[in-house]
Structure formats: structure tokens, C-alpha cells
Design a protein around this motif. Structure first.
Motif, PDB file in Angstrom:
ATOM      1  N   VAL A 100     -52.027  18.761  63.751  1.00 30.64           N
ATOM      2  CA  VAL A 100     -50.871  18.217  64.463  1.00 30.64           C
ATOM      3  C   VAL A 100     -49.654  18.336  63.546  1.00 30.64           C
ATOM      4  N   ASP A 101     -48.658  19.081  64.011  1.00 31.16           N
ATOM      5  CA  ASP A 101     -47.455  19.320  63.211  1.00 31.16           C
ATOM      6  C   ASP A 101     -46.230  19.162  64.097  1.00 31.16           C
ATOM      7  N   PRO A 102     -45.658  17.948  64.134  1.00 33.34           N
ATOM      8  CA  PRO A 102     -44.496  17.716  64.989  1.00 33.34           C
ATOM      9  C   PRO A 102     -43.321  18.665  64.708  1.00 33.34           C
ATOM     10  N   SER A 103     -43.263  19.253  63.513  1.00 31.97           N
ATOM     11  CA  SER A 103     -42.166  20.199  63.234  1.00 31.97           C
ATOM     12  C   SER A 103     -42.292  21.461  64.085  1.00 31.97           C
ATOM     13  N   ARG A 104     -43.486  21.736  64.626  1.00 32.08           N
ATOM     14  CA  ARG A 104     -43.682  22.887  65.519  1.00 32.08           C
ATOM     15  C   ARG A 104     -43.535  22.516  66.992  1.00 32.08           C
ATOM     16  N   ALA A 105     -43.333  21.224  67.274  1.00 34.30           N
ATOM     17  CA  ALA A 105     -43.184  20.774  68.665  1.00 34.30           C
ATOM     18  C   ALA A 105     -41.933  21.412  69.265  1.00 34.30           C
ATOM     19  N   THR A 106     -42.013  21.783  70.529  1.00 31.12           N
ATOM     20  CA  THR A 106     -40.892  22.463  71.185  1.00 31.12           C
ATOM     21  C   THR A 106     -40.088  21.549  72.110  1.00 31.12           C
ATOM     22  N   GLN A 107     -40.678  20.445  72.556  1.00 29.53           N
ATOM     23  CA  GLN A 107     -39.984  19.490  73.436  1.00 29.53           C
ATOM     24  C   GLN A 107     -40.474  18.101  73.111  1.00 29.53           C
ATOM     25  N   THR A 108     -39.715  17.384  72.315  1.00 26.05           N
ATOM     26  CA  THR A 108     -40.186  16.071  71.887  1.00 26.05           C
ATOM     27  C   THR A 108     -39.808  14.948  72.839  1.00 26.05           C
ATOM     28  N   ASP A 109     -38.972  15.214  73.837  1.00 25.48           N
ATOM     29  CA  ASP A 109     -38.701  14.266  74.929  1.00 25.48           C
ATOM     30  C   ASP A 109     -38.505  12.821  74.462  1.00 25.48           C
ATOM     31  N   GLY A 110     -37.747  12.616  73.430  1.00 21.80           N
ATOM     32  CA  GLY A 110     -37.454  11.257  72.990  1.00 21.80           C
ATOM     33  C   GLY A 110     -38.543  10.601  72.169  1.00 21.80           C
ATOM     34  N   ILE A 111     -39.500  11.364  71.660  1.00 23.95           N
ATOM     35  CA  ILE A 111     -40.551  10.796  70.819  1.00 23.95           C
ATOM     36  C   ILE A 111     -39.911  10.363  69.503  1.00 23.95           C
ATOM     37  N   LEU A 112     -40.149   9.101  69.125  1.00 25.95           N
ATOM     38  CA  LEU A 112     -39.590   8.548  67.891  1.00 25.95           C
ATOM     39  C   LEU A 112     -40.545   8.682  66.712  1.00 25.95           C
ATOM     40  N   ALA A 113     -41.865   8.687  66.993  1.00 24.18           N
ATOM     41  CA  ALA A 113     -42.855   8.753  65.924  1.00 24.18           C
ATOM     42  C   ALA A 113     -44.182   9.256  66.467  1.00 24.18           C
ATOM     43  N   TRP A 114     -44.987   9.840  65.580  1.00 26.16           N
ATOM     44  CA  TRP A 114     -46.352  10.279  65.850  1.00 26.16           C
ATOM     45  C   TRP A 114     -47.211   9.520  64.860  1.00 26.16           C
ATOM     46  N   GLU A 115     -48.250   8.833  65.337  1.00 31.27           N
ATOM     47  CA  GLU A 115     -49.062   8.045  64.400  1.00 31.27           C
ATOM     48  C   GLU A 115     -50.526   8.045  64.824  1.00 31.27           C
ATOM     49  N   TRP A 116     -51.413   8.213  63.822  1.00 30.26           N
ATOM     50  CA  TRP A 116     -52.855   8.097  64.035  1.00 30.26           C
ATOM     51  C   TRP A 116     -53.252   6.632  63.884  1.00 30.26           C
ATOM     52  N   TRP A 117     -53.985   6.104  64.851  1.00 31.43           N
ATOM     53  CA  TRP A 117     -54.410   4.700  64.861  1.00 31.43           C
ATOM     54  C   TRP A 117     -55.930   4.614  64.804  1.00 31.43           C
ATOM     55  N   THR A 118     -56.442   3.718  63.961  1.00 32.88           N
ATOM     56  CA  THR A 118     -57.862   3.386  64.041  1.00 32.88           C
ATOM     57  C   THR A 118     -58.038   2.456  65.236  1.00 32.88           C
ATOM     58  N   LEU A 119     -59.242   2.369  65.727  1.00 36.91           N
ATOM     59  CA  LEU A 119     -59.488   1.448  66.841  1.00 36.91           C
ATOM     60  C   LEU A 119     -59.292   0.003  66.396  1.00 36.91           C
ATOM     61  N   THR A 120     -59.597  -0.300  65.147  1.00 39.22           N
ATOM     62  CA  THR A 120     -59.373  -1.652  64.612  1.00 39.22           C
ATOM     63  C   THR A 120     -57.882  -1.984  64.653  1.00 39.22           C
ATOM     64  N   ASP A 121     -57.040  -1.047  64.175  1.00 38.85           N
ATOM     65  CA  ASP A 121     -55.591  -1.274  64.191  1.00 38.85           C
ATOM     66  C   ASP A 121     -55.066  -1.382  65.620  1.00 38.85           C
ATOM     67  N   LEU A 122     -55.604  -0.561  66.501  1.00 35.63           N
ATOM     68  CA  LEU A 122     -55.168  -0.584  67.896  1.00 35.63           C
ATOM     69  C   LEU A 122     -55.521  -1.919  68.552  1.00 35.63           C
ATOM     70  N   ASN A 123     -56.707  -2.425  68.264  1.00 37.76           N
ATOM     71  CA  ASN A 123     -57.120  -3.734  68.800  1.00 37.76           C
ATOM     72  C   ASN A 123     -56.268  -4.870  68.263  1.00 37.76           C
ATOM     73  N   ALA A 124     -55.774  -4.735  67.030  1.00 35.28           N
ATOM     74  CA  ALA A 124     -55.056  -5.820  66.368  1.00 35.28           C
ATOM     75  C   ALA A 124     -53.544  -5.805  66.603  1.00 35.28           C
ATOM     76  N   THR A 125     -53.003  -4.723  67.129  1.00 37.26           N
ATOM     77  CA  THR A 125     -51.549  -4.617  67.224  1.00 37.26           C
ATOM     78  C   THR A 125     -50.964  -5.537  68.287  1.00 37.26           C
ATOM     79  N   ASP A 126     -49.734  -5.982  68.020  1.00 34.14           N
ATOM     80  CA  ASP A 126     -49.001  -6.725  69.040  1.00 34.14           C
ATOM     81  C   ASP A 126     -47.946  -5.839  69.699  1.00 34.14           C
ATOM     82  N   GLN A 127     -47.955  -4.548  69.349  1.00 34.64           N
ATOM     83  CA  GLN A 127     -47.033  -3.601  69.970  1.00 34.64           C
ATOM     84  C   GLN A 127     -47.576  -3.187  71.338  1.00 34.64           C
TER      85      GLN A 127
END
Length: 155
Positions: A100-127
Motif C-alpha cells: 500500500v503506497d498512498p503516493s501512487r494513489a490517483t484519486q484520494t477523494d479527500g482522504i486525510l490518512a491511511w492507517e493499519w488497525w489491529t482488531l484490539t485497537d479497533l475495538n478500543a477506539t472512541d473514533q
């Protein structure tokens, strides 16, 4: 009141070699959230083709292999000021994190960030993360594989 226009979409549940899920961060009119890669089908496009195109546009990945469809979601929401009834199909995509290389993305459509999440982090987030229930879907996929019928998100 009129029925909202239907908008077909395809989304990818991108998992890496460590079973982390890739999420994209958006800010749509002050509403900040994380979501899986994907988007609307172009005219004449099928869902699998749309997922592959979206992965190139948003992640810079052009040769991803898709697993069968694992989920669906129907949700009414605003797109550019218009209420639409979005009908989404979800597909698992296995990619090493290094591909995954966002610098090669051709249409980012307002994407502010790309992030890999563990399931533990995903379960714990308040976002805010869409779709609601993503962690349960991934848990089920990792323990049982492709479901006999696609899971239906209810958020």
C-alpha cells in the motif's frame, strides 16, 4: 417525500499479513470518520471491477486479488448535498502492508490518512468507524472463513 436515488458501491476489507485492517480517514463537512476503501460503481462496472479500481485510486494498488463477497450494507446518507441510498458490497483483500503506497494513489477523494488497525485497537477506539460491526465481521472471517451468505450490516 421522495425515495432517495440508489447508489451501488463496492468496498474492500483490506487485511495485511498480521490481520490488521486498513482504514481511511475522512472529514466530510466537519464529520470525521474512518472507513474501508471503496466507492461507487462507474456506469457498466461490476462490483469486483469497482473494488480493484478503487484500490488503485485510493491505495496505489493495481493488481489485488479479491476473496468472495463477505458482507452488504444499505445506508442512506448525504453525498455532495444529496441524500442517496447507498447499497454496498464488501470483499476481503489480502495485501502486505508494504504494497500500500498512498503516493501512487490517483484519486484520494479527500482522504486525510491511511492507517493499519489491529482488531484490539479497533475495538478500543472512541473514533467513528464505518461500517459499525466491522470488527465482528473480521473476527468471523478470520476464525471461519468466507460466510455461506454475506453478512448484512445494520448500521
Amino acid at each position: 417525500m421522495s425515495t432517495p436515488k440508489a447508489r451501488e458501491a463496492a468496498r474492500a476489507v483490506v487485511l495485511d499479513e498480521d490481520d490488521r485492517v486498513l482504514l481511511l480517514r475522512y472529514d466530510e463537512g466537519g464529520k470525521v470518520f474512518w472507513a474501508t476503501p471503496g466507492g461507487a460503481l462507474d456506469p457498466g462496472e461490476d462490483h469486483q471491477t469497482a473494488v480493484r479500481r478503487e484500490l488503485g485510486e485510493e491505495l496505489g494498488v493495481t493488481d489485488a486479488e479479491l476473496d468472495p463477497q463477505i458482507a452488504t450494507r444499505t445506508k442512506e446518507h448525504l453525498i455532495q448535498g444529496e441524500t442517496v441510498r447507498q447499497i454496498e458490497r464488501y470483499f476481503v483483500v489480502r495485501l502486505s502492508a508494504g504494497r500500500v503506497d498512498p503516493s501512487r494513489a490517483t484519486q484520494t477523494d479527500g482522504i486525510l490518512a491511511w492507517e493499519w488497525w489491529t482488531l484490539t485497537d479497533l475495538n478500543a477506539t472512541d473514533q467513528t468507524v464505518y461500517p459499525v460491526g466491522l470488527t465482528g465481521l473480521i473476527d468471523h472471517f478470520l476464525s471461519s472463513g468466507i460466510p455461506d451468505a454475506p453478512f448484512a450490516f445494520t448500521d
